[in-house]
Design an enzyme around this catalytic site. Structure first.
Site, short mmCIF file in Angstrom:
data_model
loop_
_atom_site.label_atom_id
_atom_site.label_comp_id
_atom_site.label_asym_id
_atom_site.label_seq_id
_atom_site.Cartn_x
_atom_site.Cartn_y
_atom_site.Cartn_z
N ALA A 137 19.00 -9.49 -27.72
CA ALA A 137 19.04 -9.82 -26.16
C ALA A 137 20.33 -9.65 -25.80
O ALA A 137 20.32 -10.08 -24.48
CB ALA A 137 18.01 -10.69 -26.20
N ARG A 221 17.59 -1.20 -52.86
CA ARG A 221 18.78 -0.51 -52.99
C ARG A 221 20.06 -0.75 -51.97
O ARG A 221 20.96 -0.23 -52.02
CB ARG A 221 18.35 1.04 -53.09
CG ARG A 221 17.57 1.44 -54.43
CD ARG A 221 17.54 2.94 -54.59
NE ARG A 221 16.48 3.48 -53.64
CZ ARG A 221 15.17 3.47 -53.67
NH1 ARG A 221 14.65 2.85 -54.72
NH2 ARG A 221 14.43 3.80 -52.61
N ASP A 241 10.88 -21.21 -35.45
CA ASP A 241 9.87 -21.21 -34.37
C ASP A 241 8.62 -20.74 -35.00
O ASP A 241 7.21 -20.66 -34.23
CB ASP A 241 9.98 -20.78 -32.95
CG ASP A 241 10.36 -19.26 -32.89
OD1 ASP A 241 10.44 -18.54 -34.09
OD2 ASP A 241 10.87 -18.50 -31.87
N ASP A 265 18.16 -21.67 -30.61
CA ASP A 265 18.43 -20.52 -30.05
C ASP A 265 17.64 -20.54 -28.67
O ASP A 265 17.22 -19.59 -28.02
CB ASP A 265 18.12 -19.13 -30.62
CG ASP A 265 18.94 -18.00 -30.29
OD1 ASP A 265 19.72 -17.95 -29.39
OD2 ASP A 265 18.37 -17.01 -30.56
N GLY A 300 15.99 -14.85 -27.50
CA GLY A 300 16.07 -16.24 -27.80
C GLY A 300 14.62 -16.97 -28.06
O GLY A 300 13.58 -16.31 -28.05
#
Length: 378
Positions: A137, A221, A241, A265, A300
């Protein structure tokens, strides 16, 4: 000179375990803790935990850090209501003049902070030194860091943490330089490989931003940046959250990273009703328990630290272990031993909960700033 003192009564989480007794606060510090070992499940008295430390928070109460001005005061006053007593005001990717103005505003606030608020202990510079191919974002204004430019930013405000993409040209030198100046460096918003993550850690990087999100994932891998964290990290931040990261992935990280710690955040939408809010230069929408850009990208969160505590407990962590991941570990990550713990000499930052983990009160530096408490004054 008069001394302010008060005493809390109940179950106190200490380094020795839970004590049933009294915690005395004098002039903003913990002066004494007295009591006997107890299992708090055996009584209904309040549980006193170290105040929470959020190292990655962009906003709250309708205010976004990048707005400058009074925004930091608003977010600090908002998050203290949810148990956060110390935080890093976190920036977003933006043009240099905007970042510099915001850093100046944060420094000015720190010189004259609001009394009824969480303590702003510094800045988390998230971007602009990230990979333009892994913005999440973040606005499309990613840049490559230079030591000269970082020196100028460090002179404006106490930047304690920098999130960057290690694979960008010259960033190994930047990581080493910041580490030598005691600025913590974590890896995030990165398309780097497992090998690039391990090499960055050898140069001094010591954490990972919102683990699993905005970084190369784990493949058997191609272990990616997530693999580097799971295999080698002592510390990493994670957004618990239960939306950003699946509970199974959280449990994986808990088994692999000894000092995995929670961050919110959170955006301006934290503590606010559904609607549109600012996140740096972006407009985000809060709905259905999350925050997203117009294209649906998570942007966020609206998480608060008291809910992070309850979410960790819901995944099977004890209250003591959950508390460590919201207080002790982020404090230790910054090298701060005066916060994040209830011990004699530490800051009297305390979050009080009932037996059902409802937040009852918050003390910052010995002062009651939110709720009501089992407290007596001397």
């Amino acid at each position: 000179m008069s001394r302010s003192s008060s005493t809390l009564h109940g179950n106190i989480l200490t380094s020795e375990g839970w004590l049933l007794g009294e915690l005395k606060m004098v002039d903003g510090r913990i002066a004494a803790i007295e009591g006997h070992l107890v299992d708090p499940a055996d009584n209904d008295l309040p549980r006193f935990l170290p105040g929470f430390i959020d190292l990655h928070v962009h906003g709250g109460g309708g205010a976004d850090t990048m707005e400058g001005g009074d925004a930091v005061a608003t977010l600090a006053a908002t998050h203290v209501r949810f148990g956060t007593t110390s935080l890093l005001a976190t920036t977003m990717t933006a043009a240099q003049p905007e970042i510099r103005q915001v850093l100046d505003d944060i420094a000015r606030y720190m010189d004259a902070p609001e009394p009824q608020a969480a303590r702003v202990i510094g800045v988390h510079l998230e971007g602009p030194y990230i990979n333009p191919g892994k913005l999440g974002a973040q606005p499309a204004q990613a840049q490559v860091a230079t030591i000269a430019e970082l020196d100028e930013l460090l002179a404006l405000a106490p930047i304690l943490l920098v999130t960057l993409a290690p694979e960008l040209s010259g960033h190994h030198d930047v990581i080493r330089y910041l580490s030598e100046k005691a600025v913590r460096v974590q890896l995030g918003h990165t398309l780097g490989s497992y090998e690039e993550g391990v090499e960055a850690m050898a140069h001094g990087a010591c954490g990972f931003a919102h683990l699993f999100n905005a970084m190369t994932g784990l493949h058997h891998r191609k272990p990616g940046m997530v693999g580097a964290a799971l295999a080698h990290a002592e510390y990493a931040e994670l957004i618990p959250d239960l939306l950003h990261v699946h509970p199974g992935a959280i449990r994986t990280a808990l088994r692999c990273i000894p000092r995995l710690y929670a961050v919110t955040d959170s955006t301006a939408a934290a503590g606010m009703p559904d609607g549109d809010y600012k996140l740096g230069a972006q407009t985000v929408t809060k709905c259905l328990g999350g925050v997203r850009l117009a294209d649906g990208t998570l942007a966020g969160s609206t998480l608060t630290m008291d809910q992070a505590l309850r979410n960790f407990v819901s995944l099977g962590l004890t209250l003591e272990e959950a508390s460590h991941r919201l207080s002790l570990y982020p404090a230790d990550f910054l090298g701060r031993h005066d916060i994040g713990r209830l011990s004699v000499g530490a800051q009297a930052d305390v979050a009080e909960f009932d037996a059902e983990l409802n937040l009852l009160s918050v003390h910052v530096g010995g002062s009651l700033v939110s709720g009501e408490s089992y407290v007596s004054h001397a």
